[in-house]
Structures are given as structure tokens and as C-alpha cells.
Design a protein around this motif. Structure first.
Motif, short mmCIF file in Angstrom:
data_model
loop_
_atom_site.label_atom_id
_atom_site.label_comp_id
_atom_site.label_asym_id
_atom_site.label_seq_id
_atom_site.Cartn_x
_atom_site.Cartn_y
_atom_site.Cartn_z
N ARG A 12 0.91 -1.33 -0.11
CA ARG A 12 0.03 0.08 0.19
C ARG A 12 0.87 1.25 0.05
O ARG A 12 1.73 1.39 -0.88
N SER A 13 0.74 2.20 1.17
CA SER A 13 1.33 3.34 1.24
C SER A 13 3.04 3.35 1.73
O SER A 13 3.74 4.25 1.53
N TYR A 14 3.37 1.82 1.75
CA TYR A 14 4.80 1.96 2.28
C TYR A 14 5.44 1.07 1.35
O TYR A 14 5.32 0.07 0.96
N GLY A 33 -4.52 9.39 6.68
CA GLY A 33 -4.12 9.25 5.47
C GLY A 33 -2.53 8.84 5.71
O GLY A 33 -1.56 8.76 4.92
N GLY A 35 -1.26 5.87 7.19
CA GLY A 35 -1.27 4.73 6.76
C GLY A 35 -1.20 3.72 7.91
O GLY A 35 -0.93 2.51 7.88
N ASN A 38 -3.31 0.97 6.96
CA ASN A 38 -2.29 -0.03 5.97
C ASN A 38 -1.75 -0.99 7.04
O ASN A 38 -1.43 -2.22 6.51
N HIS A 62 2.14 -1.39 -3.54
CA HIS A 62 2.41 0.07 -3.71
C HIS A 62 2.34 0.43 -5.25
O HIS A 62 2.80 -0.35 -6.03
#
Length: 164
Positions: A12-14, A33, A35, A38, A62
Motif C-alpha cells: 500500500r503506502s509503504y 492518511g 497509513g 495499512n 504499492h
């Protein structure tokens, strides 16, 4: 069984993360937002081999990368260390490992913590039809007593054949 460390790559965002989880309660806080959800999803993904938020698992990868990997280090009640690993790339079978050994399903692995995630977008569990709640209870029972998962699958197959 407790999770002691979570390692993410392209989840995801990582892009990359290595998080030590302390004994007892771990609190994750941050701005909207940032994370946080996540991380919870990654822990679930690493323990079960599937997402708790989406059925389209391409969404967990990602942006602009083609593969994700999640590792969860665990400690059992005897102090023994274990590692669960999930690798995923669209178009390929998931790579699931328990202590370095390839497995077909993580839910059948003895060295796996019980995990249940309740997210705000899962309110259908409370407000939805009874069948959804029964399915959730079946999943919890299967996690707590893995031997009963096969019985549940056999029952579901017999029911489907009867109703066909």
C-alpha cells in the motif's frame, strides 16, 4: 502466539517498513492518511495470506511496483520464534511460507496467531444479514480450532450439492 515484528515491502503506502511490536498493547497513531489502517491490513495479510479490506489484492501493492512482501515475526507461548511470509505479484500464485517452508494456506499453519480485524467499513457485520454473521463466526471458530475448518468446508459442499 503474539506478533513481535512486522516487515513490509511495497505494501500500500509503504515502500519499506520494519516495525517492532512491543509486548501487550501496541498503539498506532498518526494523522489521517498516514497509513495506520495499512499497517493493520499488512499484519492481517501477513497472518492470513489475504487482505481484510479488498478482494482485489492488486490494491495492496504499492504504486508503480509489481510485487509486495509482508513478513510477521511471532513468538509462541513457549518462547519459540516463528516467521510467516507472504509474497504477491499479480498474475502469479501467492508465495506463502511458515518458518521458511512453503505452505498452501496460512490458515492451516499451527504457528499463526488468531487475528480478527473490525474496520469501520465492516459495519455490515452488525447491520447486515444473519448469513454474514454466521460466516464470520465460522471463520473465528476455524481460526481457534483449525481441525473444524475441514468439517465446515465439507458441510458447505454437502449443502451446495443438496441445493443444486
Amino acid at each position: 502466539m503474539i506478533a513481535t515484528r512486522l516487515r513490509l515491502r511495497n505494501f500500500r503506502s509503504y515502500v519499506s517498513a520494519d516495525i517492532a511490536l512491543g509486548p501487550g498493547l501496541t498503539v498506532v497513531h498518526g494523522r489521517n492518511g498516514a497509513g495506520k489502517t495499512n499497517l493493520v491490513e499488512a499484519l492481517y495479510f501477513g497472518c492470513t495470506g489475504r487482505s481484510c479490506r479488498t478482494s482485489n489484492e492488486r490494491e495492496v501493492i504499492h504504486f508503480d511496483t509489481g510485487v509486495t512482501r509482508v513478513e510477521v515475526d511471532l513468538r509462541d507461548e513457549h518462547g519459540r520464534e516463528h516467521t510467516l511470509t507472504v509474497g504477491f505479484s499479480p498474475g502469479e500464485a501467492k508465495r506463502l511460507q511458515a518458518d521458511g517452508v512453503t505452505v498452501e494456506r496460512l490458515v492451516d499453519v499451527h504457528a499463526r496467531p488468531l487475528i480478527c480485524v473490525f474496520l469501520p467499513d465492516r459495519l455490515e457485520l452488525v447491520k447486515g444479514p444473519p448469513a454474514l454473521r454466521r460466516s464470520h463466526v465460522d471463520q473465528v471458530v476455524s481460526a481457534m480450532w483449525p481441525g473444524r475448518a475441514a468439517t465446515r468446508r465439507a458441510y458447505g459442499q454437502a449443502l451446495a450439492q443438496r441445493n443444486a
